[in-house]
Write a protein that holds these residues in place. Structure first.
Motif, PDB file in Angstrom:
ATOM      1  N   PRO A 109       0.833  -1.205   0.000  1.00 17.67           N
ATOM      2  CA  PRO A 109       0.000   0.000   0.000  1.00 17.67           C
ATOM      3  C   PRO A 109       0.866   1.252   0.000  1.00 17.67           C
ATOM      4  O   PRO A 109       1.954   1.258   0.550  1.00 17.67           O
ATOM      5  N   ASN A 110       0.380   2.298  -0.621  1.00 25.73           N
ATOM      6  CA  ASN A 110       1.096   3.571  -0.684  1.00 25.73           C
ATOM      7  C   ASN A 110       0.533   4.517   0.375  1.00 25.73           C
ATOM      8  O   ASN A 110      -0.585   4.995   0.261  1.00 25.73           O
ATOM      9  N   PHE A 111       1.359   4.774   1.406  1.00 25.67           N
ATOM     10  CA  PHE A 111       0.889   5.613   2.514  1.00 25.67           C
ATOM     11  C   PHE A 111       0.491   7.009   2.054  1.00 25.67           C
ATOM     12  O   PHE A 111      -0.377   7.633   2.645  1.00 25.67           O
ATOM     13  N   ALA A 112       1.151   7.506   1.017  1.00 22.74           N
ATOM     14  CA  ALA A 112       0.869   8.868   0.578  1.00 22.74           C
ATOM     15  C   ALA A 112      -0.585   8.983   0.132  1.00 22.74           C
ATOM     16  O   ALA A 112      -1.273   9.941   0.480  1.00 22.74           O
ATOM     17  N   GLY A 113      -1.038   7.993  -0.618  1.00 24.55           N
ATOM     18  CA  GLY A 113      -2.429   8.010  -1.044  1.00 24.55           C
ATOM     19  C   GLY A 113      -3.365   7.987   0.144  1.00 24.55           C
ATOM     20  O   GLY A 113      -4.319   8.768   0.237  1.00 24.55           O
ATOM     21  N   ALA A 153      -2.755   8.852   3.235  1.00 30.31           N
ATOM     22  CA  ALA A 153      -2.657  10.062   4.055  1.00 30.31           C
ATOM     23  C   ALA A 153      -3.397  11.218   3.396  1.00 30.31           C
ATOM     24  O   ALA A 153      -4.046  12.022   4.056  1.00 30.31           O
ATOM     25  N   TYR A 156       0.781   9.354   7.286  1.00 27.88           N
ATOM     26  CA  TYR A 156       1.940   9.031   6.467  1.00 27.88           C
ATOM     27  C   TYR A 156       2.832   8.020   7.169  1.00 27.88           C
ATOM     28  O   TYR A 156       3.776   7.529   6.598  1.00 27.88           O
ATOM     29  N   ARG A 157       2.569   7.796   8.430  1.00 21.82           N
ATOM     30  CA  ARG A 157       3.421   6.935   9.245  1.00 21.82           C
ATOM     31  C   ARG A 157       4.865   7.423   9.210  1.00 21.82           C
ATOM     32  O   ARG A 157       5.794   6.618   9.081  1.00 21.82           O
ATOM     33  N   LEU A 215       1.986  11.826  -6.150  1.00 25.88           N
ATOM     34  CA  LEU A 215       0.920  10.910  -6.507  1.00 25.88           C
ATOM     35  C   LEU A 215       0.584  11.088  -7.975  1.00 25.88           C
ATOM     36  O   LEU A 215       0.353  10.139  -8.711  1.00 25.88           O
ATOM     37  N   GLU A 219       6.497   1.374   0.676  1.00 26.12           N
ATOM     38  CA  GLU A 219       5.185   1.937   0.997  1.00 26.12           C
ATOM     39  C   GLU A 219       5.308   3.372   1.512  1.00 26.12           C
ATOM     40  O   GLU A 219       4.320   4.087   1.600  1.00 26.12           O
TER      41      GLU A 219
END
Lengths: 345, 345
Positions: free
Chosen positions: A59-63, A65, A71-72, B66, B126
């Motif tokens: 998974p992409n955190f940016a999406g 967030a 964003y972790r 993105l 990620e």
DNA sequence: TTTGACAATGAGCACGTTAACATCCGGCTG
DNA sequence: CAGCCGGATGTTAACGTGCTCATTGTCAAA
């Protein structure tokens, strides 16, 4: 190890939509599987997991967030990583981050020019971070009026309290209060203080702790000696101290408090070179406990800051939901080895 | 300093859309102003800039990335920041990042358990990063078969070349080749080698460099002594060496090559404690040049790795567009001080 | 005045994700 | 057999940005 080298579209890694297509479900179902939501059939879950594995999906955190999640990652703005203390603090931050499965997004501010908190904050907030920690080792010109970016919890590593941000630091002042009292209790009413450079905030607080404690004990402070944190500068001051001791008299010092361990090491080398014994002739204490593994037979009595604790607290304040503003001073512990002699009685 | 504390909506910082609304233009025009596109009227540009200032607007890289742009951050996976070498490398990476206005997104892998490159890569991808640097100090079990995540340039800090990733490291092997030859050229055909722990890859390469060089010179290697990088372990080995020297005979060593500076320092302390002189009785060289500022009167002849150079190259390989795979060994330089004596003739 | 060229600006979509809402389907009750 | 309930699944919109294309406005030449 099969299914790891697929090329997906334009060379990016696979998205949830592609996993969904392969598994024959909707994106939302993939999202549910990834986030461990309860209402997914076991059969569907397995199909999705298989598709994820095949495409090497992450998974992409940016999406996420962007949509409103996290964003972790916590931002960290450093002035100079090289300084021993900064490194240990960084270590504490990294460890806390690891425990929360967070990353640290780090930027270093430019070389010698002083920077403002506003600069640092503005450069940081454009990065994908959930909160930020600003480290200072000089006084920022805009400290008092600084207003943190809305929506990003901001923690400042500083001895000074801030009206709008939580601040955290080792208790620099208290550390020298403790060490000075320790030497006084061992009968050393005539001690020398080897300070760090004047530009350093830590150095100023350490010096103040020493001076005030002597004042409270109604003991006159001898003129301060100033080094630059390096062992060589400690050696130079040690030579002067050795001369004083050898000259004798009622004003001859019996102890040295050096503002860091490297300078203490230099002082000891100079004293021994002049034929004096530590601690039989002169007692020496340092600060930092930074020599572990670096020198053979480390016997220096010193003070250990809980820098990892500072880092951990800073991280937790930066991720925490609590919006209370605190000024935290983390206490330090005395490490007694064998460079101080009790001369009472 | 006016206009910095506005609350925008739900407490997030302002978006380009809000700036656009305030300035009475479209988001796209704001975007053009932010990115310095040419075709914007000076009047419009000023209005937009004023609105940005008022709202304290900062562009969000995550949104841009993105869409297909850059996060302006490189991922860095470390095993253990504390190690001296890792810190200097980090410094080089940070400096290169600062020059490119990039941040470093750092994660540390868990304590003692060995990790695979696949683990590290999957945890990293990620995060919002444009490329990644993986640091290893043990051999990863999946080194050979590892396949980097598509779309994210991956650089490995390792002496071993990799079929699919660029690798970079200081030339550990060459360093000991150089030092061994240096000692041989100064007439020391009977030297002792104090190695680091067996688990360390660097240590293995350093040992191999020493052993092979002696072999090529047709000199028999004396049994190796093993430390653990610490000054105390060096001291212990130094005691054994002192005993050999004092026993005399044709097999008595005249020089010591320690695999790092701390151990060299320990060796010297032990030799001097046994009444021997460095370099009159025994020559000693270390590796790392890590003692600057830490010990007084540093006189150790040693070898300086260009770790900042390694960091810089790693960063540039991680951001670079070039997709060529290279295996880079960064050379080191000899730092001659005064712990080696020429005994030829 | 009409036309064309060109600069400035706006509208729409896409990126990867998730919350909120909508729909489907099977089984149970009345 | 109709109606309903609840769990599983799908659909839509939104986050903040930049690219592509369409539209508007301006000015000079014909």
């Amino acid at each position: 190890m099969e299914g790891m080298a697929q090329q997906t579209r334009n060379g990016r890694s696979a998205s949830a939509a592609e996993v969904a297509a392969l598994a024959g479900v909707s994106r939302q179902t993939v999202s549910r599987v990834v986030n461990g939501m309860p209402n997914v059939t076991e059969k569907t879950r397995k199909r999705v997991l298989a598709a994820m594995e095949e495409l090497g999906f992450r998974p992409n955190f940016a999406g996420a967030a962007l949509r409103g999640g996290s964003y972790r990652s916590i931002g960290l703005c450093m002035y100079n990583i090289t300084r021993v203390g900064n490194l240990a603090t960084l270590e504490g931050i990294m460890q806390a981050a690891r425990e929360h499965d967070f990353a640290i997004t780090m930027i270093e501010m430019g070389g010698d020019k002083p920077y403002t908190l506003a600069d640092a904050s503005r450069r940081m907030v454009e990065r994908p971070v959930d909160g930020m920690i600003l480290n200072m080792n000089r006084m920022a010109p805009d400290f008092e009026e600084f207003v943190p970016q809305p929506g990003v919890r901001t923690v400042i590593l500083s001895m000074y309290a801030h009206p709008r941000c939580t601040t955290i630091d080792s208790d620099q002042y208290g550390s020298c209060e403790l060490l000075t009292n320790y030497l006084l209790e061992h009968g050393h009413s005539n001690m020398r203080f080897v300070a760090g450079p004047e530009s350093s905030i830590s150095s100023r607080f350490r010096e103040a702790g020493w001076r005030d404690t002597l004042g409270r004990a109604h003991v006159d402070a001898a003129p301060m000696l100033r080094g630059d944190w390096s062992a060589d500068s400690g050696y130079a001051m040690g030579e002067r101290i050795a001369a004083e001791v050898l000259a004798g008299g009622s004003q001859a010092p019996t102890a040295v408090l050096a503002a860091n361990d490297q300078m203490a090491l230099g002082v000891i080398a100079a004293l021994e070179n002049a034929g004096l014994s530590v601690p039989d002739d002169v007692s020496v204490v340092g600060i930092d406990d930074a020599l572990e593994g670096l020198v053979p037979h480390n016997r220096l009595t010193t003070l250990r800051f809980d820098l990892r604790g500072v880092g951990k607290l800073a991280f937790e304040a930066a991720v925490g939901e609590s919006s209370s503003i605190e000024a935290i001073h983390v206490p330090s512990t005395l490490v007694e080895r064998s460079t101080v002699r009790d001369i009472r009685g």
